[in-house]
Design a protein around this motif. Sequence first.
Motif, PDB file in Angstrom:
ATOM      1  N   SER A 120       0.817  -1.206   0.000  1.00 28.33           N
ATOM      2  CA  SER A 120       0.000   0.000   0.000  1.00 28.33           C
ATOM      3  C   SER A 120       0.859   1.268   0.000  1.00 28.33           C
ATOM      4  CB  SER A 120      -0.960   0.014   1.191  1.00 28.33           C
ATOM      5  OG  SER A 120      -0.297  -0.274   2.401  1.00 28.33           O
ATOM      6  N   SER A 121       2.143   1.121  -0.377  1.00 27.63           N
ATOM      7  CA  SER A 121       3.009   2.291  -0.563  1.00 27.63           C
ATOM      8  C   SER A 121       2.647   2.951  -1.889  1.00 27.63           C
ATOM      9  CB  SER A 121       4.469   1.851  -0.575  1.00 27.63           C
ATOM     10  OG  SER A 121       5.320   2.964  -0.764  1.00 27.63           O
ATOM     11  N   LEU A 122       2.470   4.268  -1.873  1.00 25.07           N
ATOM     12  CA  LEU A 122       1.911   4.973  -3.024  1.00 25.07           C
ATOM     13  C   LEU A 122       2.977   5.443  -4.007  1.00 25.07           C
ATOM     14  CD1 LEU A 122      -0.734   7.133  -1.119  1.00 25.07           C
ATOM     15  CD2 LEU A 122      -1.007   4.864  -2.147  1.00 25.07           C
ATOM     16  N   LYS A 123       2.584   5.433  -5.291  1.00 23.64           N
ATOM     17  CA  LYS A 123       3.423   5.951  -6.360  1.00 23.64           C
ATOM     18  C   LYS A 123       2.708   7.099  -7.063  1.00 23.64           C
ATOM     19  CE  LYS A 123       6.005   1.697  -7.395  1.00 23.64           C
ATOM     20  NZ  LYS A 123       6.408   0.763  -8.480  1.00 23.64           N
ATOM     21  N   LYS A 124       3.484   7.951  -7.692  1.00 28.31           N
ATOM     22  CA  LYS A 124       2.912   9.075  -8.427  1.00 28.31           C
ATOM     23  C   LYS A 124       1.964   8.562  -9.511  1.00 28.31           C
ATOM     24  CE  LYS A 124       4.081  13.173 -11.156  1.00 28.31           C
ATOM     25  NZ  LYS A 124       5.168  13.963 -11.772  1.00 28.31           N
ATOM     26  N   GLY A 125       0.779   9.146  -9.576  1.00 33.21           N
ATOM     27  CA  GLY A 125      -0.195   8.748 -10.591  1.00 33.21           C
ATOM     28  C   GLY A 125      -1.165   7.682 -10.143  1.00 33.21           C
ATOM     29  N   ASP A 126      -0.950   7.083  -8.955  1.00 31.45           N
ATOM     30  CA  ASP A 126      -1.927   6.124  -8.429  1.00 31.45           C
ATOM     31  C   ASP A 126      -3.261   6.825  -8.205  1.00 31.45           C
ATOM     32  OD1 ASP A 126      -0.039   4.129  -8.382  1.00 31.45           O
ATOM     33  OD2 ASP A 126       0.219   4.126  -6.194  1.00 31.45           O
ATOM     34  N   LEU A 127      -4.346   6.116  -8.472  1.00 29.02           N
ATOM     35  CA  LEU A 127      -5.665   6.611  -8.075  1.00 29.02           C
ATOM     36  C   LEU A 127      -5.955   6.111  -6.668  1.00 29.02           C
ATOM     37  CD1 LEU A 127      -8.183   6.146 -11.039  1.00 29.02           C
ATOM     38  CD2 LEU A 127      -6.712   8.080 -10.524  1.00 29.02           C
ATOM     39  N   LEU A 128      -6.518   6.973  -5.826  1.00 27.27           N
ATOM     40  CA  LEU A 128      -7.005   6.578  -4.509  1.00 27.27           C
ATOM     41  C   LEU A 128      -8.507   6.808  -4.483  1.00 27.27           C
ATOM     42  CD1 LEU A 128      -4.392   8.027  -1.976  1.00 27.27           C
ATOM     43  CD2 LEU A 128      -4.594   5.698  -2.840  1.00 27.27           C
ATOM     44  N   THR A 129      -9.256   5.745  -4.206  1.00 28.33           N
ATOM     45  CA  THR A 129     -10.715   5.818  -4.201  1.00 28.33           C
ATOM     46  C   THR A 129     -11.244   5.418  -2.837  1.00 28.33           C
ATOM     47  OG1 THR A 129     -10.813   5.277  -6.559  1.00 28.33           O
ATOM     48  CG2 THR A 129     -12.837   4.973  -5.290  1.00 28.33           C
ATOM     49  N   VAL A 130     -12.103   6.256  -2.270  1.00 27.21           N
ATOM     50  CA  VAL A 130     -12.708   5.969  -0.963  1.00 27.21           C
ATOM     51  C   VAL A 130     -13.663   4.789  -1.133  1.00 27.21           C
ATOM     52  CG1 VAL A 130     -14.197   6.854   0.867  1.00 27.21           C
ATOM     53  CG2 VAL A 130     -12.507   8.358  -0.209  1.00 27.21           C
ATOM     54  N   GLN A 131     -13.478   3.755  -0.321  1.00 26.42           N
ATOM     55  CA  GLN A 131     -14.313   2.565  -0.481  1.00 26.42           C
ATOM     56  C   GLN A 131     -15.364   2.401   0.602  1.00 26.42           C
ATOM     57  OE1 GLN A 131     -10.689  -0.353   0.923  1.00 26.42           O
ATOM     58  NE2 GLN A 131     -12.410  -1.339  -0.062  1.00 26.42           N
ATOM     59  N   THR A 132     -15.276   3.178   1.681  1.00 28.42           N
ATOM     60  CA  THR A 132     -16.285   3.154   2.741  1.00 28.42           C
ATOM     61  C   THR A 132     -16.576   4.585   3.176  1.00 28.42           C
ATOM     62  OG1 THR A 132     -15.449   1.036   3.555  1.00 28.42           O
ATOM     63  CG2 THR A 132     -16.879   2.269   5.035  1.00 28.42           C
ATOM     64  N   GLY A 133     -17.841   4.907   3.365  1.00 30.18           N
ATOM     65  CA  GLY A 133     -18.208   6.279   3.723  1.00 30.18           C
ATOM     66  C   GLY A 133     -18.675   7.025   2.497  1.00 30.18           C
ATOM     67  N   ASP A 134     -17.915   8.037   2.102  1.00 28.06           N
ATOM     68  CA  ASP A 134     -18.259   8.798   0.896  1.00 28.06           C
ATOM     69  C   ASP A 134     -17.704   8.048  -0.313  1.00 28.06           C
ATOM     70  OD1 ASP A 134     -19.199  10.716  -0.794  1.00 28.06           O
ATOM     71  OD2 ASP A 134     -17.966  12.353  -0.027  1.00 28.06           O
ATOM     72  N   ILE A 135     -18.358   6.945  -0.632  1.00 28.47           N
ATOM     73  CA  ILE A 135     -17.855   5.993  -1.614  1.00 28.47           C
ATOM     74  C   ILE A 135     -17.661   6.628  -2.982  1.00 28.47           C
ATOM     75  CG2 ILE A 135     -18.451   3.880  -2.899  1.00 28.47           C
ATOM     76  CD1 ILE A 135     -19.800   2.877  -0.341  1.00 28.47           C
ATOM     77  N   GLY A 136     -16.490   6.370  -3.562  1.00 22.74           N
ATOM     78  CA  GLY A 136     -16.228   6.793  -4.938  1.00 22.74           C
ATOM     79  C   GLY A 136     -15.395   8.045  -5.070  1.00 22.74           C
ATOM     80  N   VAL A 137     -15.254   8.823  -3.991  1.00 21.03           N
ATOM     81  CA  VAL A 137     -14.413  10.025  -4.077  1.00 21.03           C
ATOM     82  C   VAL A 137     -13.000   9.588  -4.448  1.00 21.03           C
ATOM     83  CG1 VAL A 137     -13.430  11.974  -2.824  1.00 21.03           C
ATOM     84  CG2 VAL A 137     -15.793  11.291  -2.409  1.00 21.03           C
ATOM     85  N   THR A 138     -12.474  10.176  -5.507  1.00 21.73           N
ATOM     86  CA  THR A 138     -11.204   9.715  -6.073  1.00 21.73           C
ATOM     87  C   THR A 138     -10.248  10.870  -6.290  1.00 21.73           C
ATOM     88  OG1 THR A 138     -12.327   7.874  -7.189  1.00 21.73           O
ATOM     89  CG2 THR A 138     -10.160   8.483  -8.033  1.00 21.73           C
ATOM     90  N   THR A 139      -8.965  10.606  -6.116  1.00 26.43           N
ATOM     91  CA  THR A 139      -7.938  11.597  -6.386  1.00 26.43           C
ATOM     92  C   THR A 139      -6.703  10.907  -6.933  1.00 26.43           C
ATOM     93  OG1 THR A 139      -6.822  13.547  -5.472  1.00 26.43           O
ATOM     94  CG2 THR A 139      -6.848  11.572  -4.107  1.00 26.43           C
ATOM     95  N   VAL A 140      -5.741  11.706  -7.377  1.00 28.88           N
ATOM     96  CA  VAL A 140      -4.510  11.189  -7.967  1.00 28.88           C
ATOM     97  C   VAL A 140      -3.337  11.532  -7.049  1.00 28.88           C
ATOM     98  CG1 VAL A 140      -2.971  11.241  -9.970  1.00 28.88           C
ATOM     99  CG2 VAL A 140      -5.442  11.469 -10.288  1.00 28.88           C
ATOM    100  N   VAL A 141      -2.476  10.562  -6.799  1.00 28.86           N
ATOM    101  CA  VAL A 141      -1.319  10.770  -5.916  1.00 28.86           C
ATOM    102  C   VAL A 141      -0.303  11.679  -6.612  1.00 28.86           C
ATOM    103  CG1 VAL A 141       0.619   9.659  -4.747  1.00 28.86           C
ATOM    104  CG2 VAL A 141      -1.641   8.554  -4.768  1.00 28.86           C
ATOM    105  N   PRO A 142       0.032  12.829  -5.980  1.00 28.59           N
ATOM    106  CA  PRO A 142       1.024  13.736  -6.566  1.00 28.59           C
ATOM    107  C   PRO A 142       2.442  13.370  -6.126  1.00 28.59           C
ATOM    108  CG  PRO A 142       0.090  14.734  -4.620  1.00 28.59           C
ATOM    109  CD  PRO A 142      -0.567  13.379  -4.759  1.00 28.59           C
ATOM    110  N   GLU A 143       3.391  14.096  -6.668  1.00 29.76           N
ATOM    111  CA  GLU A 143       4.809  13.831  -6.381  1.00 29.76           C
ATOM    112  C   GLU A 143       5.106  13.871  -4.892  1.00 29.76           C
ATOM    113  OE1 GLU A 143       8.428  12.655  -7.239  1.00 29.76           O
ATOM    114  OE2 GLU A 143       7.297  13.364  -8.977  1.00 29.76           O
ATOM    115  N   GLN A 144       4.525  14.845  -4.175  1.00 33.69           N
ATOM    116  CA  GLN A 144       4.888  15.020  -2.758  1.00 33.69           C
ATOM    117  C   GLN A 144       4.373  13.901  -1.856  1.00 33.69           C
ATOM    118  OE1 GLN A 144       2.919  17.141  -4.501  1.00 33.69           O
ATOM    119  NE2 GLN A 144       1.449  18.220  -3.198  1.00 33.69           N
TER     120      GLN A 144
END
Length: 410
Positions: A86-110
Motif C-alpha cells: 500500500s506504498s503509493l506511487k505518483k499517478g496512483d488513483l485513490l478511491t474511498v471505499q467506505t463512507g463517501d464511496i467513490g471520491v477519487t484523487t490522484v497521488v502527486p509527487e509530494q
Amino acid sequence: MVESTEIQAAFKETEVGRIPSDWGVRLIADLTSLMTNGFVGIVKTHYTDFDHGVLYIQGYNVEENAFNFNGIKRVTNDFHSKHEKSSLKKGDLLTVQTGDIGVTTVVPEQLVGANCHALIITRFKKNTAEPFFYSYYFNFSVGRRRLKEIETGSTMKHINVGDMIKMLIPYPPLSEQTAIATALNDADALITQLEKLIAKKRAIKQGTMQELLKPKEGWEVKRLGEVAEVVGGGTPSSFNSSYWKGDVNWFTPTEIGDKKYTYESVRKISKEGLTNSSAKILPIGAILLTSRASIGDISILMLEGCTNQGFQSLIAKPGYYNEFLYYLTLTIKPLLIQNASGSTFLEISPNKLRSIELCVPPTKEVQLEIAQTLSDMDSEIELLEKKLAKYQRVKQGMMQNLLTGKIRLV
C-alpha cells in the motif's frame, strides 16, 4: 431530422452507456498493473509524531481530485516496511471505499512513498491510461452511479477491490484522455486559485474588523439595550391554515447564516396570523439575531418582515448606525453563547441580551466610517464568491460535455 441522424451516428450504446463511436470499452483489469486495498485494521498503535515517520493517507484526507491534509497522520517506518503493497506511487488513483464511496484523487509527487488506510489503490499500466481522466470520471455523476451499483454491505456500505477491478469503463483514445484531463485540471487550478484569494480576503477582513472595532480612547461602554431595541419573534398557530396564506415575510433561523443580508424568506404568513402571534413587523435594516439553539448568527433585514421565536432582533436606536451594530455584534458571538442557558437547548433571554456590554464610538460618523470600510470588503468578497460559483458551474458543464464525449477536444 438530418442533424439528429448525424448526432446518433457519432455515438453508440454500450455497457457503460452512450459514448462516442470511436471510444472503446475496457475492463479496469486490462488497464492496471495493480489494484489493491490500503491497510485495513487497527493502526493507532503505529502512529508516530516524529517528522521522519511515513505519511498515512485516510479517507478523510481524500477529496475530489485533491487532498485535505487536516489531521493527517504518520506511521512508523517499521509499519510501512511491513505493508509495502500500500506504498503509493505518483499517478496512483485513490478511491474511498467506505463512507463517501467513490471520491477519487490522484497521488502527486509530494505523496510518493506515503502509505494509506482502507482506500482502493489503482495503478495503471504505463502509457495505457491517463490517471486524471479516470479520477474525473469516478468523481463525475455517471462514474459515481456506476460505483454505487457495486456497493455491498448492509450496515456499512463499501466497495470491494474484487468488484471494482471487473468494472467496464469508457476508453477514449489516450490523447483525448490527456486533453480532457488537462482542460479539467486547468479549470480546477482557476477554482483553487480563487478559493485561496477568497480565504485571504476573508482573513484580511477579519483582521481589519478586529482592529477597527477594538475599543479606543473616547469610546463609550454601553449595554446592548441602550443602543438597540430588542424585539422577539413568534409563530402563528399551525391549526389555522389562513394564518399561513399571506404576504408578510416570516423568517426562521434556517435563512440566517454567515452572510450579511437576507433577501427573501422561505415562508409567508397573513396579517391575521401576525396579529395572532407574538411576532412584530421589523423595519428594513433591523438586525436578525438567532437567540436559541444556534446562537449569534446574524443578518441585516433588507425587506420588511417578522421572525419566529428563534430570534431576538435588534433595531438601532437614534444615534447608532445599524450596519455598525451588525459588525460589532459579529464579534460578540462567544459572549452571547456564554450568557445563554437551558436544558433542552441553549437560549439567550432578551434581558441577558440587553445587559451585554459593548464599547462604541461616541459619534455616528465614526460608526459609519467603520461600517463602510467593512462593507466594501464584504462586497469585494461577495463578488469573488459569485465568480467562484460561476467557475464551478462552468467546470460542471465541462465535465458533463467532455466526459461523455458530447464535446471533443481532439
